[in-house]
Design an enzyme around this catalytic site. Structure first.
Site, PDB file in Angstrom:
ATOM      1  N   ASP A  56      -6.791  10.774  -4.454  1.00 18.06           N
ATOM      2  CA  ASP A  56      -5.964   9.756  -5.099  1.00 18.06           C
ATOM      3  C   ASP A  56      -6.838   8.612  -5.618  1.00 18.06           C
ATOM      4  OD1 ASP A  56      -3.723   8.582  -6.094  1.00 18.06           O
ATOM      5  OD2 ASP A  56      -3.028   7.774  -4.182  1.00 18.06           O
TER       6      ASP A  56
ATOM      7  N   GLY B 210       3.217   1.106   3.118  1.00 23.34           N
ATOM      8  CA  GLY B 210       3.887  -0.103   3.570  1.00 23.34           C
ATOM      9  C   GLY B 210       3.198  -1.342   3.067  1.00 23.34           C
TER      10      GLY B 210
ATOM     11  N   LYS C  84      -2.610  -3.388   7.290  1.00 22.91           N
ATOM     12  CA  LYS C  84      -1.681  -2.497   6.606  1.00 22.91           C
ATOM     13  C   LYS C  84      -0.677  -2.031   7.643  1.00 22.91           C
ATOM     14  CE  LYS C  84      -3.584   0.513   3.099  1.00 22.91           C
ATOM     15  NZ  LYS C  84      -4.261   1.792   2.915  1.00 22.91           N
TER      16      LYS C  84
ATOM     17  N   GLY D  84       0.822  -1.202   0.000  1.00 22.71           N
ATOM     18  CA  GLY D  84       0.000   0.000   0.000  1.00 22.71           C
ATOM     19  C   GLY D  84       0.850   1.242   0.000  1.00 22.71           C
ATOM     20  N   GLY D  85       0.178   2.361   0.116  1.00 23.36           N
ATOM     21  CA  GLY D  85       0.847   3.652   0.073  1.00 23.36           C
ATOM     22  C   GLY D  85       1.918   3.775   1.143  1.00 23.36           C
TER      23      GLY D  85
END
Ligand code: NAG
Ligand code: NAG
Ligand code: NAG
Ligand code: NAG
Ligand code: NAG
Ligand code: NAG
Ligand code: NAG
Ligand code: NAG
Length: 888
Positions: free
Chosen positions: A706, A594, A610, A591-592
């Site tokens: 995003d 990690g 996450k 993910g963004g």
């Protein structure tokens, strides 16, 4: 002429006769936010060709019931062209005793007068030739009964029910409920709400206007030459009142062809109605109307509308003398002036007589009249706080009880299953039984808003987390049963010490991964959630968080003092995270901020964990931002947060697991199956719903910043949800201009205008959404690199649009299996989203509506091709998933 005799017959049932403009602005069209026009059972929104009124489908006003059409051999076309289209479809309610439409008219600053109209026309839709009988309720009060008159044309009768009433500022919604009384399945064809000028109908309200069959109420236009029966309405009538054109056959007709504007008329009568009248024949001088419909105890108001439409010889006058009820009661006399409307109003119980005054030169006339029955709406609803709390509970856990519609306690015979209420003074919920209701997630704060609760039974569910301390704030609570759940931890002190409280907590597992948890993490920060929720309260999304104050109480300073006390709700310790992920065994993504790991809760629910990589500062900010947002906003098309961990350097967010991964993967060549066209549309609608909620569902709009296919995830029922809120921002004022120097977004999906100016706006998300739509259509990403070359989807698609090559645009792998019309519509919608000028891009609500229409086209087509069951299965699967997932 057969139909004519029927209409006269129907009229005679309640009224017995004995001889004796050009509308200005459009009050009723879509431009007036107080106007709501719902065509029940319709599959798309449309503008009615005859009236110009904008009708919506009922999808966003009700969740139960099923759509139907009239029997093929029934048509209302010649009967009622002005309401014909709304009559063609209907929604019926085979399940549940009470089903309610919820209308949210624009909030007015003061009490506002409304006309509410339900139109019901059986039209033999179920091919049984037998219309049912059922009740209509306005909110918590009985309104009327739908009952068809025994006559050969029965199935073809049209029943408008109209009520004029007031809504004060404190009520946000108006509900119309259909109640099954055991005599057939309720149904409805259309529902319309019209704001009226408050200076109209200034008598005791509410008034029933149209109620064929049950009451003498009616609104008639006399002397019209239109073929019977005919309903005059908008645009002739700016308030869209229905005027039933129905002459008394024993009276003479009087008409003028003069085109006048009905001036000075408070009642704003349409000239179309006023320009015709009736008078007694043979110069007799009496017009009498007697109401036959039985109940003398009913109270009525008569509104008699006059206008002189005959040019009388010079010096002559028409003077009329109107007596209401008896000859004995007070009479009113008036002289009619040419083309000038005047309305006489009186309460009546029996009828009225109009005659020529002794010095009148002409017989009396009557142009139009309304007889309205005064009714009582005696019941008051359940206390607002309780309604809010129970609805929140229903929403959080996706409680799917058929009876949970309308008011929870009122009327008592329709109170919701699983709760009891006290009806003294203030109506309050005093006991709640959600035993064996498949509840999952933690025990949420809204329970503590049911202030008068005495008994709470949550036994035999799948509830997790601790038994929350906030339940101790309920003063009257005597009984809690949470037997048979997955609760962890011990009973909080405050609950243990509460007097007269019986708690049953058997059959819950002991806390999982208990051994030595957190022992070695001595330097413990203030639990993140405490700071988060305070922050959240200050900055984010004020409107939604019904239970935010409760949160605050829970996370009181006291809990921070005790060093090792876990923050309640959703907080996981590091050792629990280790345990859940089996020491970070399986990586499922990057993910963004990690890696993302697969986790399994003790009850075998899969989750995605996450983990924030400790190195990045930026990442922590995003992590916090996402956690903040997701603790306060919940929507079935936004990915749900199950919990988080914030211990020393370990920071993790735990989400519901999304079996089908992200949209980018599903559209790629590597995907196992090609995503069907209807599934693509469903994904688009789902994602648009999520985005609409972010943009318009919250007091402070939230900009995602995003959006891209890899941030749209699909669960095992293929319900799409928006994820990754690390860059999202909430704004208190939409018009503020936001300058952001921070990079955000992903090349290809990022709004070029934002890149240029740094100005942050909802329309930047719309751009990204448009790009996602294009990818859904074509399966091509916005930018492709092949060897040295870079291809932009826009350059590729524009020429194809220009030469009308839809087959060339849509993903070739679909082999043309899609409706051309729906495909074009999505393409057009996508293109409007990516207009270079942000101002030209539509709002997400508009986009959502367009996409729903595309889906409707596809479903309609599938229905007509016998694919119905397939789609229905697909959709019912979604419903299930919504029920279970909203529980988070
Ligand atoms: C319509 O068709 C049904 C049978 O399908 C029949 O029973 C009914 O009488 C017909 N109605 C009219 C108005 O023709
Ligand atoms: C309502 O009617 C009154 C009297 O006819 C008029 O003065 C007023 O402007 C009207 N209000 C609106 C909102 O149309
Ligand atoms: C009115 O006059 C016509 C003939 O001129 C007659 O047939 C009719 O009965 C009269 N109606 C009444 C109500 O007197
Ligand atoms: C109207 O109501 C008043 C008071 O309730 C009553 O005295 C009067 O007789 C009523 N008028 C008619 C025409 O029924
Ligand atoms: C109006 O009619 C009533 C009843 O017939 C009568 O008593 C009254 O005097 C009439 N009024 C006028 C002004 O003609
Ligand atoms: C409501 O009251 C009835 C009668 O006292 C009782 O049988 C029922 O269990 C109660 N329901 C709840 C939810 O407490
Ligand atoms: C709650 O409902 C269940 C049945 O659904 C019943 O067995 C139980 O006794 C009820 N609890 C209370 C407190 O009434
Ligand atoms: C609590 O609920 C369970 C399961 O419904 C039931 O067996 C038990 O008797 C209840 N306990 C009390 C004290 O009512």
């Amino acid at each position: 002429m057969k139909s004519k005799s029927f209409w006269v017959l129907a009229l005679n049932v309640f009224v017995s006769f004995i001889t004796a403009s050009d509308s200005a602005q459009s009050v009723a069209d879509g431009g007036n936010p107080g106007v709501i026009s719902i065509d029940c059972g319709a599959s798309i929104d449309y503008v009615d060709e005859v009236t110009g009124i904008w009708y919506q489908t009922d999808e966003s006003f009700i969740e139960s019931g099923s759509n139907h059409r009239l029997a093929p051999n029934i048509s209302f076309d010649d009967h009622a062209p002005t309401i014909n289209r709304q009559l063609m479809t209907l929604r019926s309610f085979p399940e549940g005793e009470r089903n309610c439409y919820t209308l949210r008219p624009k909030q007015e600053k003061q009490t506002q007068k409304y006309l509410m109209r339900a139109i019901i026309a059986y039209g033999n839709y179920d091919l049984r030739n037998q219309a049912p009988e059922f009740d209509l309720y306005l909110g918590v009060n009985y309104w009327t009964t739908f009952r068809i008159l025994p006559n050969p044309n029965g199935p073809q009768t049209i029943f408008p029910f109209e009520i004029i009433m007031e809504k004060d500022r404190s009520t946000e919604t108006l509900q119309v409920c259909l109640v099954n009384t055991g005599r057939g399945t309720p149904f409805i064809n259309s529902l319309e709400l019209r704001p009226l000028n408050n200076s109209l109908y200034r008598v005791s309200l509410p008034l029933i206007v149209f109620d064929l069959g049950n009451s003498a109420s009616t609104r008639l236009d006399l002397g019209s030459e239109l073929p019977l029966p005919y309903w005059t309405r908008f645009k002739d009538d700016i308030y869209d009142r229905l005027w039933w054109n129905n002459d008394n056959p024993n009276w003479d007709v009087l008409q003028t062809s003069v085109e006048a504007k009905a001036e000075d008329s408070v009642y704003e009568l349409p000239w179309e109605v006023l320009r015709t009248a009736q008078r007694p024949p043979n110069n007799s001088n009496l017009l009498t109307l007697k109401m036959m419909s039985g109940d003398i105890s009913n109270q009525y108001y008569a509104f008699l509308h006059f206008a002189e439409i005959e040019k009388l010889p010079r010096g002559q006058k028409r003077i009329i003398n109107v007596t209401f009820d008896d000859e004995n009661s007070l009479s009113q006399q008036l002289t009619l002036e040419y083309l000038k409307p005047i309305t006489l109003i009186s309460n009546i119980t029996k009828g009225f007589t109009i005659k020529a005054a002794t010095d009148s030169d002409a017989p009396p006339i009557l142009n139009a009249f309304e007889i309205c029955q005064v009714i009582q709406l005696p019941n008051s609803p359940t206390a607002e706080q309780d309604i809010k709390a129970i609805k929140e509970i229903q929403h959080i856990y996706g409680v799917s009880k058929i009876s949970w519609q309308g008011d929870p306690c009122v009327p008592s015979q329709l109170a919701w299953d699983g709760l009891n209420c006290s009806y003294e003074n203030n109506i309050r919920i005093i006991s709640l039984n959600l035993s064996s209701s498949k509840l999952t997630g933690v025990i949420a704060p809204p329970f503590a808003s049911l202030e008068k609760l005495e008994s709470l039974d949550l036994s035999n569910n799948d509830l997790t987390g601790p038994l929350p301390e906030f339940l101790a704030t309920l003063p009257n609570l005597k009984y809690i049963n949470v037997t048979g759940n997955k609760l962890t931890g011990s009973i909080p002190k405050a609950l243990r010490e509460k007097a007269n409280l019986e708690i049953s907590m058997g059959n819950n597992p002991s806390p999982y991964c208990q051994a030595n948890s957190c022992k070695e993490h001595k330097k413990f920060k203030i639990p993140l959630i405490a700071s988060l929720s305070t922050l959240a309260i200050v900055t984010v999304v004020v409107s939604l968080v019904i239970w935010r104050f409760k949160m605050k109480t829970v996370l009181s300073a006291e809990s921070q003092k005790k060093k090792f006390l876990k923050p309640k709700n959703q907080a996981f310790s590091y050792s629990e995270v280790l345990c859940i992920t089996n020491n970070f065994e399986t990586t499922i993504g990057q993910g963004g901020f990690g890696k993302v790991y697969l986790g399994t809760l003790e009850d075998d629910t899969k989750v995605a964990v996450k983990l924030l990589s400790p190195s990045s500062k930026q990442g922590y900010k995003e992590f916090k931002s996402e956690a903040q947002l997701l603790t306060v906003i919940h929507h079935r098309n936004l990915v749900a947060l199950v919990g988080f961990c914030d211990e020393n350097d370990v920071k993790a967010l735990i989400y519901e697991y999304m079996d089908h991964g992200d949209l980018g993967g599903l559209l790629s060549d590597k995907a196992q199956n090609v995503l069907k066209w209807s599934d693509r549309l469903q994904v688009a609608v789902d994602a648009a719903k999520g985005l609409e909620y972010l943009h318009n569902g919250c007091m402070t709009p939230i900009i995602h910043r995003d959006l891209k296919p890899s941030n749209i995830l699909l669960n095992k029922f293929m319900v799409a949800k928006i994820a990754d809120f690390g860059l999202s921002r909430a704004f208190t004022n939409e018009r503020d201009s936001h300058l952001s120097t921070q990079p955000a977004g992903t090349p290809g999906y990022i709004d070029p205008e934002f890149q240029r100016s740094g100005k942050l706006d909802k329309r930047s998300d719309i751009y990204s959404f448009g790009m996602i739509l294009l990818q859904l259509i074509t399966s091509h990403p916005p930018i492709r690199r092949q060897l040295e070359n870079v291809y932009f989807i826009i350059d590729w698609i524009r020429p194809k649009i220009e030469c009308g090559d839809i087959q060339g645009i849509v993903d070739q792998r679909l082999n043309g299996e899609f409706q051309v019309s729906s495909a074009w519509k999505v393409v057009e919608t996508a293109m409007s989203c990516i207009e270079p000028q942000p101002i030209q891009r539509p709002d997400i609500s508009y986009v959502l509506n367009e996409l729903k229409e595309c889906l409707a086209i596809e479903i309609d087509h599938a229905n007509s091709n016998g694919l119905q069951s397939q789609l229905i299965n697909h959709h019912s699967g979604q419903l299930d998933s919504i029920t279970t997932l909203s529980a988070r």
